[in-house]
Design a protein around this motif. Structure first.
Motif, PDB file in Angstrom:
ATOM      1  N   ALA A   1      61.800  24.719-119.913  1.00 35.50           N
ATOM      2  CA  ALA A   1      60.406  25.124-120.260  1.00 35.50           C
ATOM      3  C   ALA A   1      59.815  25.606-119.018  1.00 35.50           C
ATOM      4  CB  ALA A   1      59.651  23.865-120.380  1.00 35.50           C
ATOM      5  N   ILE A   2      60.598  26.077-118.169  1.00 39.14           N
ATOM      6  CA  ILE A   2      60.221  26.759-116.830  1.00 39.14           C
ATOM      7  C   ILE A   2      60.968  28.193-116.452  1.00 39.14           C
ATOM      8  CG2 ILE A   2      59.254  24.616-115.714  1.00 39.14           C
ATOM      9  CD1 ILE A   2      61.857  24.774-113.934  1.00 39.14           C
ATOM     10  N   THR A   3      60.257  28.837-115.504  1.00 39.05           N
ATOM     11  CA  THR A   3      60.894  30.024-115.204  1.00 39.05           C
ATOM     12  C   THR A   3      61.158  30.134-113.616  1.00 39.05           C
ATOM     13  OG1 THR A   3      60.292  31.445-116.854  1.00 39.05           O
ATOM     14  CG2 THR A   3      61.097  32.687-115.054  1.00 39.05           C
ATOM     15  N   GLY A   4      62.384  30.352-113.080  1.00 33.37           N
ATOM     16  CA  GLY A   4      62.358  30.454-111.662  1.00 33.37           C
ATOM     17  C   GLY A   4      61.886  31.776-110.963  1.00 33.37           C
ATOM     18  N   LEU A   5      61.258  31.557-109.848  1.00 36.01           N
ATOM     19  CA  LEU A   5      60.737  32.726-109.134  1.00 36.01           C
ATOM     20  C   LEU A   5      61.616  33.018-107.864  1.00 36.01           C
ATOM     21  CD1 LEU A   5      57.024  32.206-109.770  1.00 36.01           C
ATOM     22  CD2 LEU A   5      58.682  33.487-111.261  1.00 36.01           C
ATOM     23  N   ARG A   6      61.829  34.211-107.468  1.00 35.71           N
ATOM     24  CA  ARG A   6      62.436  34.446-106.080  1.00 35.71           C
ATOM     25  C   ARG A   6      61.744  35.642-105.588  1.00 35.71           C
ATOM     26  NH1 ARG A   6      67.005  35.912-108.023  1.00 35.71           N
ATOM     27  NH2 ARG A   6      68.054  33.695-107.794  1.00 35.71           N
ATOM     28  N   LEU A   7      61.316  35.690-104.257  1.00 34.74           N
ATOM     29  CA  LEU A   7      60.654  36.532-103.727  1.00 34.74           C
ATOM     30  C   LEU A   7      61.182  36.818-102.241  1.00 34.74           C
ATOM     31  CD1 LEU A   7      57.971  38.510-103.885  1.00 34.74           C
ATOM     32  CD2 LEU A   7      56.793  36.683-102.274  1.00 34.74           C
ATOM     33  N   SER A   8      62.267  37.973-102.115  1.00 34.40           N
ATOM     34  CA  SER A   8      62.637  38.127-100.934  1.00 34.40           C
ATOM     35  C   SER A   8      61.608  38.741 -99.920  1.00 34.40           C
ATOM     36  CB  SER A   8      63.961  39.140-101.252  1.00 34.40           C
ATOM     37  OG  SER A   8      64.923  38.466-102.197  1.00 34.40           O
ATOM     38  N   ILE A   9      61.446  38.331 -98.931  1.00 28.38           N
ATOM     39  CA  ILE A   9      60.452  38.745 -98.144  1.00 28.38           C
ATOM     40  C   ILE A   9      60.679  39.984 -97.505  1.00 28.38           C
ATOM     41  CG2 ILE A   9      58.443  38.200 -96.112  1.00 28.38           C
ATOM     42  CD1 ILE A   9      59.287  35.412 -96.755  1.00 28.38           C
ATOM     43  N   GLU A  10      59.930  41.002 -97.615  1.00 27.61           N
ATOM     44  CA  GLU A  10      59.867  42.510 -97.236  1.00 27.61           C
ATOM     45  C   GLU A  10      59.006  42.777 -95.914  1.00 27.61           C
ATOM     46  OE1 GLU A  10      59.287  44.688-100.728  1.00 27.61           O
ATOM     47  OE2 GLU A  10      61.171  44.020-101.764  1.00 27.61           O
ATOM     48  N   ARG A  11      58.197  41.825 -95.939  1.00 28.72           N
ATOM     49  CA  ARG A  11      56.951  42.049 -94.682  1.00 28.72           C
ATOM     50  C   ARG A  11      56.438  40.753 -94.743  1.00 28.72           C
ATOM     51  NH1 ARG A  11      51.568  44.604 -94.557  1.00 28.72           N
ATOM     52  NH2 ARG A  11      51.839  45.340 -96.856  1.00 28.72           N
ATOM     53  N   LEU A  12      56.244  40.414 -93.223  1.00 26.35           N
ATOM     54  CA  LEU A  12      55.290  39.175 -93.088  1.00 26.35           C
ATOM     55  C   LEU A  12      54.175  39.347 -91.997  1.00 26.35           C
ATOM     56  CD1 LEU A  12      57.687  36.193 -92.269  1.00 26.35           C
ATOM     57  CD2 LEU A  12      55.846  36.169 -94.177  1.00 26.35           C
ATOM     58  N   GLU A  13      52.926  38.986 -92.518  1.00 28.88           N
ATOM     59  CA  GLU A  13      51.866  39.090 -91.748  1.00 28.88           C
ATOM     60  C   GLU A  13      51.346  37.838 -91.353  1.00 28.88           C
ATOM     61  OE1 GLU A  13      49.257  42.792 -93.040  1.00 28.88           O
ATOM     62  OE2 GLU A  13      49.785  41.510 -94.817  1.00 28.88           O
ATOM     63  N   GLY A  14      50.853  37.620 -90.112  1.00 29.49           N
ATOM     64  CA  GLY A  14      50.211  36.207 -89.848  1.00 29.49           C
ATOM     65  C   GLY A  14      48.942  36.298 -89.109  1.00 29.49           C
ATOM     66  N   LYS A  15      48.049  35.842 -89.596  1.00 28.52           N
ATOM     67  CA  LYS A  15      46.647  35.552 -88.766  1.00 28.52           C
ATOM     68  C   LYS A  15      46.388  34.111 -88.461  1.00 28.52           C
ATOM     69  CE  LYS A  15      41.983  37.744 -89.451  1.00 28.52           C
ATOM     70  NZ  LYS A  15      41.022  38.495 -90.036  1.00 28.52           N
ATOM     71  N   TRP A  16      46.121  34.159 -86.996  1.00 30.97           N
ATOM     72  CA  TRP A  16      45.759  32.913 -86.499  1.00 30.97           C
ATOM     73  C   TRP A  16      44.141  32.967 -85.765  1.00 30.97           C
ATOM     74  CZ3 TRP A  16      50.322  32.689 -88.590  1.00 30.97           C
ATOM     75  CH2 TRP A  16      50.954  31.469 -88.629  1.00 30.97           C
ATOM     76  N   LYS A  17      43.388  33.130 -86.847  1.00 31.01           N
ATOM     77  CA  LYS A  17      41.884  33.235 -86.233  1.00 31.01           C
ATOM     78  C   LYS A  17      41.116  31.973 -85.922  1.00 31.01           C
ATOM     79  CE  LYS A  17      37.442  35.043 -87.724  1.00 31.01           C
ATOM     80  NZ  LYS A  17      36.535  33.864 -87.228  1.00 31.01           N
TER      81      LYS A  17
ATOM     82  N   PRO B   1      66.029  39.428 -93.829  1.00 26.24           N
ATOM     83  CA  PRO B   1      65.522  39.303 -92.474  1.00 26.24           C
ATOM     84  C   PRO B   1      64.510  38.505 -92.386  1.00 26.24           C
ATOM     85  CG  PRO B   1      65.034  41.437 -93.707  1.00 26.24           C
ATOM     86  CD  PRO B   1      66.181  40.525 -94.507  1.00 26.24           C
ATOM     87  N   TYR B   2      63.524  38.389 -93.257  1.00 28.48           N
ATOM     88  CA  TYR B   2      62.307  37.762 -93.116  1.00 28.48           C
ATOM     89  C   TYR B   2      62.351  36.121 -93.956  1.00 28.48           C
ATOM     90  CZ  TYR B   2      60.722  42.171 -91.345  1.00 28.48           C
ATOM     91  OH  TYR B   2      60.630  43.114 -90.694  1.00 28.48           O
ATOM     92  N   GLY B   3      63.591  35.981 -94.691  1.00 31.53           N
ATOM     93  CA  GLY B   3      63.496  34.833 -95.503  1.00 31.53           C
ATOM     94  C   GLY B   3      63.269  35.177 -96.798  1.00 31.53           C
ATOM     95  N   THR B   4      63.461  34.234 -97.686  1.00 32.45           N
ATOM     96  CA  THR B   4      63.265  34.187 -99.340  1.00 32.45           C
ATOM     97  C   THR B   4      62.501  33.206 -99.614  1.00 32.45           C
ATOM     98  OG1 THR B   4      65.389  35.549 -99.545  1.00 32.45           O
ATOM     99  CG2 THR B   4      64.362  34.674-101.540  1.00 32.45           C
ATOM    100  N   LEU B   5      61.626  33.382-100.468  1.00 28.94           N
ATOM    101  CA  LEU B   5      60.793  32.239-101.260  1.00 28.94           C
ATOM    102  C   LEU B   5      61.058  31.724-102.784  1.00 28.94           C
ATOM    103  CD1 LEU B   5      57.292  33.404 -99.994  1.00 28.94           C
ATOM    104  CD2 LEU B   5      58.452  31.344 -99.159  1.00 28.94           C
ATOM    105  N   TYR B   6      61.304  30.817-103.059  1.00 22.34           N
ATOM    106  CA  TYR B   6      61.457  30.264-104.412  1.00 22.34           C
ATOM    107  C   TYR B   6      60.422  29.494-104.823  1.00 22.34           C
ATOM    108  CZ  TYR B   6      66.309  31.757-103.563  1.00 22.34           C
ATOM    109  OH  TYR B   6      67.418  32.580-103.148  1.00 22.34           O
ATOM    110  N   GLY B   7      60.250  29.648-106.146  1.00 27.34           N
ATOM    111  CA  GLY B   7      59.289  28.688-106.765  1.00 27.34           C
ATOM    112  C   GLY B   7      59.629  28.725-108.347  1.00 27.34           C
ATOM    113  N   HIS B   8      58.601  28.009-109.221  1.00 27.51           N
ATOM    114  CA  HIS B   8      58.856  27.940-110.493  1.00 27.51           C
ATOM    115  C   HIS B   8      57.492  27.960-111.222  1.00 27.51           C
ATOM    116  CE1 HIS B   8      58.269  23.613-111.266  1.00 27.51           C
ATOM    117  NE2 HIS B   8      58.773  23.704-110.077  1.00 27.51           N
TER     118      HIS B   8
END
Length: 209
Positions: free
Chosen positions: A156-172, A50-57
């Motif tokens: 030599a690397i490990t993959g990371l996955r973060l399924s976004i459960e909540r998103l907060e945005g602050k535009w100060k 619903p909010y997207g998924t983040l990938y990195g390593h």
């Protein structure tokens, strides 16, 4: 994240666009002994969840990779900068002004997952490099390196996955100030005239009520 209503951003396309533009995340995960923090580029898959998924390593030796299932937060800090109290008209009339710091920030909450499948890691690295090499005269591709070298790097690397459960945005971005105050800030940023000030001025104009 403390977010007064004047600074709250909830539009999903805007939050996604900011994540993609900023790209570099401070990934924070909790563990029994405290927290692990890694600063890594992350790729957003907008259509996964619903909010997207983040990938990195990360490097396989990084202890962060052992935190599979940990509550995690990816922090994307965008345009930011010091705002002088001297830029407000009130400084010259009543003096009751103080400096502040303007910024754009997106917090993506979720549960950390890890993966080691070489094919999935190779696909992730290909997407990351394609994203950041885009627009170069001679973009580097993963196939430009010898296959055995890439295979060694993948090990030599490990993959990371973060399924976004909540998103907060602050535009100060001075939205809580008067029009005259915002004009004073824009004039002060114009006098500073560096790239960071130009980015901040553009963000303030875009966010003005």
């Amino acid at each position: 994240m403390y977010t007064p209503s004047a600074f709250r951003e909830t539009r999903l396309p805007v939050l996604h666009a900011a994540i993609e533009e900023i790209a570099l995340a401070s990934l924070v995960s909790t563990e029994a002994g405290g927290m692990q923090v890694s600063h890594i580029p992350m790729l957003l898959a907008r259509d996964e969840g619903p909010y997207g998924t983040l990938y990195g390593h990360i490097a396989r030796a990084n202890a962060h990779g052992a935190l599979r299932g940990a509550a995690s937060l990816a922090i994307f800090l965008g345009t930011h900068g010091y705002i002088s109290a001297g830029w407000y008209p009130g400084k010259r009339t009543h003096g009751k002004e103080v400096p502040t710091w303007n910024y754009i920030a997106v917090h993506a909450h979720g549960t950390l997952e890890t993966f080691d499948d070489p094919a999935a890691l190779r696909q992730l690295l290909g997407k990351l490099t394609d994203r950041h090499e885009r627009g170069r005269t001679e973009p580097w591709r993963i196939d430009d390196a010898p296959a055995e070298y890439i295979d060694r790097m993948l090990g030599a690397i490990t993959g990371l996955r973060l399924s976004i459960e909540r998103l907060e945005g602050k535009w100060k971005l001075s939205q809580n100030r008067t029009a005259a105050d915002r004009q004073g800030v824009l004039a002060g940023l114009a006098e500073t005239d560096d790239e960071a000030s130009r980015r901040m001025a553009e963000a303030i104009r875009n966010a003005s009520p």
